[in-house]
Motif scaffolding. Sequence first.
Motif, mmCIF file in Angstrom:
data_model
loop_
_atom_site.group_PDB
_atom_site.id
_atom_site.type_symbol
_atom_site.label_atom_id
_atom_site.label_comp_id
_atom_site.label_asym_id
_atom_site.label_seq_id
_atom_site.Cartn_x
_atom_site.Cartn_y
_atom_site.Cartn_z
ATOM 1 N N MET B 1 46.890 32.415 38.922
ATOM 2 C CA MET B 1 46.239 32.735 40.207
ATOM 3 C C MET B 1 45.915 34.222 40.274
ATOM 4 O O MET B 1 46.791 35.076 40.188
ATOM 5 C CB MET B 1 47.208 32.336 41.331
ATOM 6 N N LEU B 2 44.624 34.516 40.421
ATOM 7 C CA LEU B 2 44.212 35.918 40.508
ATOM 8 C C LEU B 2 44.220 36.379 41.965
ATOM 9 O O LEU B 2 43.757 35.672 42.838
ATOM 10 C CB LEU B 2 42.798 36.090 39.950
ATOM 11 N N THR B 3 44.724 37.577 42.192
ATOM 12 C CA THR B 3 44.747 38.100 43.567
ATOM 13 C C THR B 3 43.652 39.134 43.792
ATOM 14 O O THR B 3 43.367 39.489 44.912
ATOM 15 C CB THR B 3 46.102 38.772 43.854
ATOM 16 N N TYR B 4 43.048 39.600 42.708
ATOM 17 C CA TYR B 4 42.055 40.677 42.780
ATOM 18 C C TYR B 4 42.625 41.904 43.499
ATOM 19 O O TYR B 4 41.947 42.551 44.271
ATOM 20 C CB TYR B 4 40.747 40.192 43.442
ATOM 21 N N ARG B 5 43.900 42.150 43.250
ATOM 22 C CA ARG B 5 44.526 43.331 43.834
ATOM 23 C C ARG B 5 44.846 44.360 42.758
ATOM 24 O O ARG B 5 45.348 45.433 43.050
ATOM 25 C CB ARG B 5 45.814 42.962 44.600
ATOM 26 N N SER B 6 44.574 44.004 41.499
ATOM 27 C CA SER B 6 44.904 44.926 40.417
ATOM 28 C C SER B 6 43.951 44.720 39.242
ATOM 29 O O SER B 6 43.662 43.577 38.852
ATOM 30 C CB SER B 6 46.365 44.693 40.003
ATOM 31 N N ILE B 7 43.441 45.809 38.712
ATOM 32 C CA ILE B 7 42.563 45.736 37.546
ATOM 33 C C ILE B 7 43.373 45.332 36.319
ATOM 34 O O ILE B 7 42.910 44.571 35.469
ATOM 35 C CB ILE B 7 41.820 47.080 37.350
ATOM 36 N N GLN B 8 44.619 45.821 36.233
ATOM 37 C CA GLN B 8 45.494 45.450 35.125
ATOM 38 C C GLN B 8 45.679 43.939 35.073
ATOM 39 O O GLN B 8 45.709 43.338 33.996
ATOM 40 C CB GLN B 8 46.858 46.159 35.263
ATOM 41 N N GLU B 9 45.784 43.333 36.268
ATOM 42 C CA GLU B 9 45.945 41.883 36.349
ATOM 43 C C GLU B 9 44.744 41.177 35.699
ATOM 44 O O GLU B 9 44.912 40.186 34.972
ATOM 45 C CB GLU B 9 46.061 41.470 37.824
ATOM 46 N N LEU B 10 43.544 41.697 35.946
ATOM 47 C CA LEU B 10 42.330 41.108 35.359
ATOM 48 C C LEU B 10 42.372 41.201 33.835
ATOM 49 O O LEU B 10 42.058 40.254 33.126
ATOM 50 C CB LEU B 10 41.080 41.823 35.876
ATOM 51 N N MET B 154 35.903 43.556 43.872
ATOM 52 C CA MET B 154 36.872 42.959 44.806
ATOM 53 C C MET B 154 38.175 43.744 44.807
ATOM 54 O O MET B 154 38.780 43.972 45.860
ATOM 55 C CB MET B 154 37.120 41.492 44.440
ATOM 56 N N VAL B 155 38.608 44.173 43.625
ATOM 57 C CA VAL B 155 39.849 44.965 43.561
ATOM 58 C C VAL B 155 39.665 46.285 44.318
ATOM 59 O O VAL B 155 40.507 46.680 45.131
ATOM 60 C CB VAL B 155 40.274 45.240 42.101
ATOM 61 N N ILE B 156 38.531 46.945 44.061
ATOM 62 C CA ILE B 156 38.294 48.237 44.721
ATOM 63 C C ILE B 156 38.226 48.043 46.239
ATOM 64 O O ILE B 156 38.795 48.821 47.005
ATOM 65 C CB ILE B 156 36.996 48.890 44.189
ATOM 66 N N ALA B 157 37.537 46.963 46.670
ATOM 67 C CA ALA B 157 37.407 46.716 48.109
ATOM 68 C C ALA B 157 38.773 46.493 48.755
ATOM 69 O O ALA B 157 39.020 46.919 49.878
ATOM 70 C CB ALA B 157 36.500 45.510 48.350
ATOM 71 N N GLN B 158 39.656 45.815 48.022
ATOM 72 C CA GLN B 158 40.964 45.500 48.603
ATOM 73 C C GLN B 158 41.932 46.671 48.527
ATOM 74 O O GLN B 158 42.763 46.857 49.414
ATOM 75 C CB GLN B 158 41.578 44.288 47.887
#
Lengths: 222, 295
Positions: B1-10, B154-158
């Motif tokens: 599950m992606l949260t788009y809260r971290s670039i590292q996560e991507l 999305m990450v930057i926006a969040q």
Amino acid sequence: MNVFDIIGPVMIGPSSSHTAGAVRLGRVVNKIMDGKQPEKVTITLSGSFARTYKGHGTDRAILAGILGYHSWDAEIRDALEIARERKLNYEFVCRDIPNAHPNTAAIHFLLPDGTEGEVVGASVGGGNIRVDEVNGLRVDFNGDCSTILVMHLDRPGVIADVTQLMRAKYPDANIANFRLSRKERGGESIMTIEIDGVATEGMAADLREVDNVINALLIKRV
Amino acid sequence: MLTYRSIQELVDAADAAHCTIGELTLRQQAEEMGQDEIMLLRQMDKNFAVMEEAITFGQRREQTSMSGLTGGEGWKMLEYSRRGEGVSGTFMSRAMSRALAVAGCNASMGKIVAAPTAGSCGILPACLVSLLEDRGADRDAVVMSMFTAGAFGMVIAQRASIAGAQGGCQAECGSAAGMAAAAMVEIMGGTPQQCADACAIAIVNQMGLVCDPVAGLVEIPCIKRNVAGVMTAFSSADMALAGIRPYIPADECVEAMREVGDALPVALKETAIGGLAGTPTGKALREKVFGKEQN
């Protein structure tokens, strides 16, 4: 948020708040008029709308919305000319509305049958809107959901009648938001009912039959 | 599950799935939106087509903004690119023309794709169309890379902001440059980590940029700042592909951008008070468009 909120929306420039949001405010009026073309509209621009509408095409955007166009339709640019061609009499007034959001417009309309109405709303950023007033009554909806406006007389049991009818005839319709506002006790009132998913056209027609209901309108996502 | 809260996560998720960040994002978004991947690709392709049309619209000689303050920049740059190599080469002058054209299209009430905003709408199209038309990139790869750009956005926006009123121009053109840099690295065959590095470098190089639009209109200096964003995106993508690291991880760069945005005075965040908007000429231009009563 999804990927098309970032790579999108597709819109007519130059500004999401002063152009795209302005179209959506106009579209709310179009829906409240039930898609009819008014004889005359008077659009009061307040705050930043009043000061910068020329450069942002806010006037064209609101008129385009009133005429039923979307925030991505190329016709927005020519909305003044289109309105004139269609014999829609329009007037823009710049006057600050006290305590209003900086990007607020009050749109008054007159239909050929003599019906009048007014919608006050704001473009709150990124193309999002907030409708504050319909025909002098406080409302609160953003046009992202299907919204039903029920104009009625302030009498005991009207809300129950309305919600019971919805429950009985449209069991899948879930109310996401409900707001009631009235001018004075026993006077004209308005229910703002936001519904999850897609509301059917028949719902508004059914609600018009409820006792003490003056009118009911469905405003689909604008 | 992606949260788009971290670039590292991507980066980690794409590496684990042995796919690109674009493919990962497409798959996840299709799931989340309850739609077929094909439908999402089709919708993104439509958005890309709008970008291409905006370039054509804005490269016309007669393009003029609604206010009359600007116009014809895309055409001038295109003509310039036809006359010779220019200072930074024909490839770059053609890319610049595209950025000017889309931003000009926006200023003249043409149709654009906010990417991530209307003010920064020229950067991603200029980068992607330049790779497609002048570097022979595959159209499908270009459309796929828009999901990559979207994921970074999305990450930057969040975590920070993509609104000039909140974070200054760095939040609009800086974010767009970061998104475009990541997308281009992916098109050119870079790794997910290199996408993240390119985004980080672009954000770093646009950091602190204020939002000071003359007369409050999305024209001066916005149209030219789209070109600056394109130059940053290209140089950042090239640095990342060359193996140059940002040293500060992308997520921390985004956090830093947010802090800088918070620290910027309100006069420099889309209020048309400070910066270029407050210069004597900026004020005179405002008067020219809106008349005298508007201070």
